[in-house]
Design a protein around this motif. Structure first.
Motif, short mmCIF file in Angstrom:
data_model
loop_
_atom_site.label_atom_id
_atom_site.label_comp_id
_atom_site.label_asym_id
_atom_site.label_seq_id
_atom_site.Cartn_x
_atom_site.Cartn_y
_atom_site.Cartn_z
N SER B 70 36.88 36.84 52.94
CA SER B 70 36.27 37.11 51.63
C SER B 70 36.03 35.84 50.83
CB SER B 70 37.15 38.07 50.82
OG SER B 70 38.36 37.45 50.47
N GLY B 71 36.45 34.72 51.37
CA GLY B 71 36.24 33.45 50.69
C GLY B 71 37.07 33.28 49.43
N ARG B 72 38.34 33.67 49.50
CA ARG B 72 39.18 33.62 48.30
C ARG B 72 40.57 33.06 48.61
NH1 ARG B 72 36.93 36.53 44.13
NH2 ARG B 72 35.27 37.98 44.72
N SER B 73 41.10 32.35 47.60
CA SER B 73 42.48 31.91 47.64
C SER B 73 43.06 32.06 46.25
CB SER B 73 42.56 30.45 48.08
OG SER B 73 43.90 29.98 48.03
N THR B 74 44.36 32.32 46.19
CA THR B 74 45.04 32.35 44.90
C THR B 74 46.27 31.45 44.97
OG1 THR B 74 46.41 34.25 45.51
CG2 THR B 74 44.32 34.72 44.42
#
Lengths: 113, 111
Positions: B70-74
């Motif tokens: 999903s192309g996400r990092s936190t």
């Protein structure tokens, strides 16, 4: 002592002057990089080198040149400085055989008048 | 061309709060993702590196997650402290170790 050092830390120069920024590292890493940081634009890659005989252009190489004098030394030159090259410049290193984490120097603040 | 976006651009919280910084990237074909911390006038310090095959990494009060598809990092910071005040930068690499950076999240933790 710091693992990645940059000289000078601050420099003010005039348009048209030639400037060299130097980077030295004691980490024994093969890979070295030059970035510039501008407010609102983040960090952008100028040049990178994977060993003494390897030099590659980054995203914004125009107006810059580099020299990899030894594994531990990577210099960035501005042949004829212009005001829009005013920025914070960072050198970084990473280890070919390691996790590829990049380690940054403290930066050089360059002002071109 | 890879683009990295960080939200929010700035965040102010009282000491002790848990907080989440977000990073998104447009090209999911990444090699790794790194989170850095930058103090004013200083260089960048690497906090966490997540390889593309990993889902998360933890270091002390910091936890970084990666959802490559999903192309996400936190970046999760637990029990924030005034010493956590800094700019946090997310960066992704695709090939040849070159990093593409986001513009950062400026965090202020008040006592």
């Amino acid at each position: 002592d710091a693992d990645v050092t940059q000289t000078p830390r601050n420099r003010i120069t005039k348009t048209g002057k030639r400037i060299m920024l130097e980077c030295s590292q004691t980490k024994g890493h093969d890979r070295m990089y030059w970035y510039r940081q501008d407010p609102g634009l983040g960090l952008r890659l100028i040049y990178y080198s994977f060993d003494v005989k390897d030099i590659n252009k980054g995203e914004i190489s125009d107006g810059y040149s580099v020299s990899r004098q030894a594994q531990a030394k990577f210099s960035l030159s501005l042949e004829s400085a212009i005001p829009n090259q005013t920025a914070l410049y960072f050198c970084a290193t990473s280890d070919l055989g390691g996790t590829d984490t990049q380690y940054f120097g403290p930066g050089t603040r360059l002002t071109v008048l | 061309k890879q683009e990295v976006t960080q939200i929010p651009a700035a965040l102010s919280v009282p000491e002790g709060e848990n907080l989440v910084l977000n990073c998104s990237f447009t090209d999911s074909a990444i090699y790794n993702l790194q989170w850095f911390r930058q103090d004013p006038g200083k260089g960048l310090t690497s906090l966490l590196l997540i390889q593309s095959s990993q889902r998360e990494q933890t270091s002390g009060r910091l936890n970084a997650s990666l959802d490559k598809s999903s192309g996400r990092s936190t970046l999760y910071i637990a029990a924030s402290q005034p010493g956590d005040s800094a700019t946090y930068l997310c960066a992704v690499s695709r090939e040849y170790s070159t990093l593409t950076f986001g513009k950062g999240t400026m965090l202020l933790v008040s006592p």
